[in-house]
Scaffold this motif. Structure first.
Motif, PDB file in Angstrom:
ATOM      1  N   SER A 821      -5.335   0.617  -5.255  1.00 47.98           N
ATOM      2  CA  SER A 821      -4.116   1.308  -5.687  1.00 47.98           C
ATOM      3  C   SER A 821      -3.419   0.527  -6.791  1.00 47.98           C
ATOM      4  O   SER A 821      -2.315  -0.005  -6.636  1.00 47.98           O
ATOM      5  N   LEU A 823      -2.809   0.728 -11.279  1.00 46.91           N
ATOM      6  CA  LEU A 823      -2.738   1.749 -12.311  1.00 46.91           C
ATOM      7  C   LEU A 823      -4.002   1.819 -13.146  1.00 46.91           C
ATOM      8  O   LEU A 823      -4.394   2.903 -13.588  1.00 46.91           O
ATOM      9  N   GLN A 847       0.364   0.780  -7.690  1.00 50.87           N
ATOM     10  CA  GLN A 847       0.797   2.171  -7.659  1.00 50.87           C
ATOM     11  C   GLN A 847       1.942   2.327  -6.671  1.00 50.87           C
ATOM     12  O   GLN A 847       2.304   1.415  -5.931  1.00 50.87           O
ATOM     13  N   ARG A 848       2.490   3.553  -6.624  1.00 46.38           N
ATOM     14  CA  ARG A 848       3.685   3.806  -5.810  1.00 46.38           C
ATOM     15  C   ARG A 848       3.404   3.620  -4.325  1.00 46.38           C
ATOM     16  O   ARG A 848       4.213   3.055  -3.605  1.00 46.38           O
TER      17      ARG A 848
END
Length: 927
Positions: A821, A823, A847-848
């Motif tokens: 996870s 980018l 990532q989020r």
């Protein structure tokens, strides 16, 4: 048959025309190419257009037919094809003619036989004509001297001498021949030789100094009416040389409802004679008939008279007509028509007849009895058995049959006196004689030592009906094949014996197969259906578990399937018998297996058949296991340890069901090699000794190259892979159990429908994950230290090697890979001192929904350490080159199912290890 002259207008050919039906088209084209079958109307139109084209002026094309031809496959005639001539395909077989009433009557009385055609009436096929002739056919060959000259015959007279001339004259209507310078000469009704003598006498008397020569020119034509049971009754146009057979052929032949033995030929003035064609077409039935035709005669074919059927073992089975006016015929006369029985003696004549009430009855008749109309005779052998013979089969050059008794059929030694009868590579220790008991008619196998018989040291008298079966080396090796091992467990063709299909299968070992394959031909796969011997063995093994215990204790592999030898297809009962007679030979021998023997056979003979003892055998501890020969209540097993270092194998006498094991002597060499690949100076496969370590093999390979990266060494082991695979299966089971528990808990809590978690989708995803985990293949990797310098300083890290180990040393990498996870997942260039957080930032950051607290680093040696990306973590240790930084996703949707997170981590590690192995192996192969 009358036809119209080409110069006259064409006649009608329809049913209202003055003439009979036109001739049909020929069955084939020039070159033998078959002509497509056309309907009668199309054939008539083709013939009509041929006549029209013959009458049309030159250069004017004939009109095209208006009908549509069928579309056959394009065929090029043989004479039109380029290159060498190619034989044209044969024309299609004509359809079988339907049965006549007489044939159908006798066919209904015969026993049904799918492979045997019904009896047909005799003599009719030779008189049938496929098409009517277009014109009266001229005779062939010379005109006989007794030819009867008639009106309109053309005579050719040649005068030589004082009068020199040649003239052609016809006999006039008054029967006279008008010759210039001579008085009228009566010619009609005279023989050719008589008229020639008369002319010669007249020439000498009236034409002094001249000679006359006489010959026939154009023969006269005559019209003969053929009626009754013929195909095309009517007036037939014939020549004066035509016979009754020509007239019948011109009429299309006699129908099967017509008589061949009572044909009436009626002439002018009430003259009549009966013609019997059987002496002509069969050569039997009486004197040859008068077949010549005369002016004004007609032929009438009456209906079929009395007929009898003759079948069975005769030269010419068929349906035969009785003589004209006869109600019966002697048996000898009927057999003469059928060509006599095939056997010279020992025949039975079974008559199917009817009594006064029309009831059928069967009884045997003798040579003096007679056959009546409608009787059916069948000729059968008196006793259809083979007597006084023996058979040699199995591993022989060709199966043969010999006469029992004296000569070569008296004993085994005499039968095998020519060693060329035996094919190469026979099994010398045992052959069998399949003998039939004369009183009970049961059959049993008698073993004998083939080698002793061939040497002349043993013999066995043979009896009538014996079958001597020899075995080949391949037949004996098949006894330890996987198919036999399955049958010994009670299975046949891969199906257990307690399967319903197996239980209902018939016992195919009751008798030998009559149509067995020839010896040496490849047989079908040895399933229970194709190899009846396996079915027989499986039934016997299920009935008595301990009977073949010695054969099951060999530990032979149960992989694959070998073809069933032909000898076991022909003799299914032979397989259990051979296993009862077999000695089990295992251990250090050339060909371990089951070897059938006779009683009191030396171990040396069995070892010779098995390829001898191996050099690695420990002859000081040879193990012999034996069951007692007495059939007592208890069967104790006797086991002896023999010292055979003197190699006196002949002193050990073996009996059926013994087991001999030659153990292997202790050797320091291990049972398999290890493989080195990658950055070794001399990569390859290396055999190892027991207890050899990794550093020793690296030294034997010349050490590592300067580009080697021992920290990233990949070490795989088969035993480790098996344990890892078991762990994957266990994890999959636990995952499925956890899914069931979660589903049950959610159901109790009432979390259903759309208000809560999508339980169905989560369970489906979990099941797919479990299936993926179960289907994943473990890499079998162990974390080892492969740096020779470190191994020299810390010997406890030097791993012991096992056969099958794989050691792969990659080149030193220059990248670090970041996945999960982030980018921008990918590989980044290695930077000294960078930690996992540095590489994650270089990959675009998290990532989020990333879970940095669970991030980890897979080191090049296969170990995993926390990445240190959490808020209270210091960023982890420096990351070495070739590492893999994994940032997992936040598993909050599955917080209640922690096992999903664990399984996901396991799967990711599997995938990463597999990918690393593939890269390393590919790099090593490229070198």
């Amino acid at each position: 048959m009358l036809v119209q002259s080409p110069s006259a207008p064409h006649a009608q050919t329809g049913p209202n025309g003055p003439f009979l039906s036109p001739p049909s088209l020929p069955p084939t084209l020039p070159g033998g190419v078959p002509l497509p079958v056309l309907p009668p109307g199309a054939q008539a139109e083709i013939l009509q257009r041929i006549l029209d084209g013959a009458q049309s002026p030159a250069g004017r094309p004939a009109p095209a037919p208006s009908y549509a031809l069928p579309a056959p496959a394009p065929v090029t005639p043989a004479f039109a094809r380029p290159g060498p001539a190619v034989a044209a395909p044969p024309p299609p077989a004509a359809p079988a003619e339907p049965l006549s009433p007489a044939e159908a009557f006798f066919a209904a009385r015969e026993a049904p036989d799918a492979g045997k055609p019904p009896l047909r009436q005799f003599g009719y096929d030779g008189l049938a004509a496929s098409a009517p002739p277009l014109a009266p056919q001229q005779g062939f060959g010379a005109v006989p001297e007794d030819y009867l000259i008639g009106r309109d015959d053309e005579l050719v007279l040649a005068f030589r001498g004082r009068a020199r001339q040649t003239m052609s004259l016809r006999v006039g209507r008054d029967g006279a021949l008008l010759v210039p310078d001579l008085a009228p000469i009566p010619a009609a009704g005279r023989r050719l030789r008589d008229l020639r003598a008369d002319l010669e006498a007249r020439a000498m008397r009236d034409l002094g100094g001249s000679e006359v020569f006489l010959s026939l020119g154009q023969l006269r034509q005559m019209a003969v009416f053929v009626g009754g049971e013929v195909q095309r009754p009517g007036v037939q146009a014939l020549t004066s040389l035509s016979s009754v057979l020509d007239a019948l052929a011109a009429a299309g032949g006699v129908r099967r409802t017509g008589s061949l033995r009572a044909i009436r030929v009626e002439g002018p003035g009430g003259a009549r004679r009966i013609v019997d064609l059987y002496p002509v077409v069969a050569g039997e039935g009486g004197a040859a008939p008068d077949l010549m035709l005369r002016e004004g005669e007609r032929i009438l074919v009456p209906p079929l008279g009395g007929a009898v059927a003759v079948g069975g073992e005769v030269t010419r089975p068929g349906i035969y007509e009785l003589p004209a006016g006869a109600a019966s015929a002697p048996l000898s006369a009927v057999l003469a028509l059928a060509g006599q029985p095939l056997r010279p003696a020992g025949n039975r004549f079974v008559l199917d007849t009817t009594d006064g009430a029309g009831r059928r009855s069967l009884h045997e008749i003798g040579p003096r009895d007679a056959l009546r109309r409608g009787d059916a005779l069948r000729v059968e052998p008196g006793t259809d058995v083979a007597a006084g013979r023996i058979r040699l089969a199995g591993h022989v050059s060709a199966p043969l049959t010999r006469a029992a008794g004296g000569g070569r059929g008296g004993s085994l030694r005499a039968l095998l006196s020519d060693p060329r009868l035996v094919r190469p590579d026979p099994y010398p220790r045992l052959g069998v004689v399949w003998r039939t008991d004369a009183r009970t008619r049961t059959r049993r196998f008698l073993p004998f030592d083939l080698a002793r018989v061939l040497r002349g040291g043993a013999d066995l008298p043979l009896a009538e009906g014996d079958e001597v079966v020899l075995l080949g080396q391949a037949d004996v090796l098949w006894l330890s094949s996987p198919g036999v091992q399955q049958a010994l467990r009670g299975e046949a063709g891969g199906a257990a014996a307690d399967d319903p299909a197996f239980q209902t299968a018939p016992a195919s070992g009751a008798q030998p197969i009559a149509a067995a394959q020839p010896v040496g031909t490849p047989a079908a796969a040895s399933s229970g259906a194709d190899c009846p011997a396996l079915t027989t063995l499986a039934v016997a093994a299920r009935a008595s578990r301990g009977r073949f215990a010695h054969a099951r204790s060999g530990g032979f592999p149960d992989i694959g399937r070998l073809p069933c030898p032909a000898v076991f297809v022909e003799y299914p009962l032979l397989l259990p018998f051979l296993l009862d007679q077999a000695v089990l030979l295992t251990g250090e021998v050339g060909l371990p297996g089951l070897y059938p023997v006779t009683g009191d056979t030396g171990l040396d003979a069995v070892l010779a058949a098995a390829g001898g003892a191996a050099d690695t055998a420990d002859l000081s501890t040879v193990e012999l296991s034996r069951e007692p020969a007495e059939n007592t209540g208890a069967l104790p097993l006797t086991r002896l340890t023999l010292d055979l270092r003197s190699r006196n194998f002949a002193a050990i006498r073996l009996s059926p069901r013994d087991a001999v094991r030659l153990p292997r002597g202790f050797a320091d060499r291990d049972t398999g090699p290890v493989t080195l690949t990658g950055e070794f100076l001399r990569p390859g496969s290396y055999d190892i000794r027991r207890g050899e370590r990794l550093s020793e093999v690296i030294a034997r390979a010349g050490g590592l190259t300067p580009q080697a990266y021992p920290y990233g060494a990949v070490f795989t082991r088969e035993s480790v892979r098996a344990r890892q695979q078991e762990g994957f299966a266990r994890s999959a089971r636990e995952l499925e159990q956890g899914l069931m528990q979660v589903a049950a808990g959610q159901a109790v809590a009432g979390v259903r429908g759309g208000g809560g978690t999508d339980l169905g989708g989560a369970i489906a995803a979990g099941r797919e994950l479990a299936n993926s985990l179960r289907g994943a293949r473990a890499a079998g990797r162990m974390v080892v230290e492969a740096n020779p310098v470190l191994l020299a300083g810390r010997p406890e890290l030097d791993v012991l090697l096992e056969p099958g180990d794989l050691i792969a040393i990659p080149k030193r990498p220059n990248e670090v890979t970041v996945v999960g996870s982030v980018l921008n997942p990918g590989s980044l260039q290695f930077a000294t001192g960078w930690r996992a957080a540095d590489y994650v930032r270089a990959a675009g950051g998290e990532q989020r929904f990333a879970d940095p607290g669970r991030a980890f680093v897979v080191l090049p040696n296969g170990q995993s350490v926390p990445a240190g990306l959490g808020a209270w973590q210091a960023g982890g240790p420096p990351v070495p080159p070739g590492s893999l930084v994994v940032v997992p996703q936040d598993p909050s949707p599955y917080e209640n199912w922690g096992f999903l997170r664990d399984a996901t981590q396991v799967l990711s590690q599997i995938a990463l290890s597999t990918a690393a192995l593939a890269v390393i192996v590919r790099t090593g192969s490229a070198r």
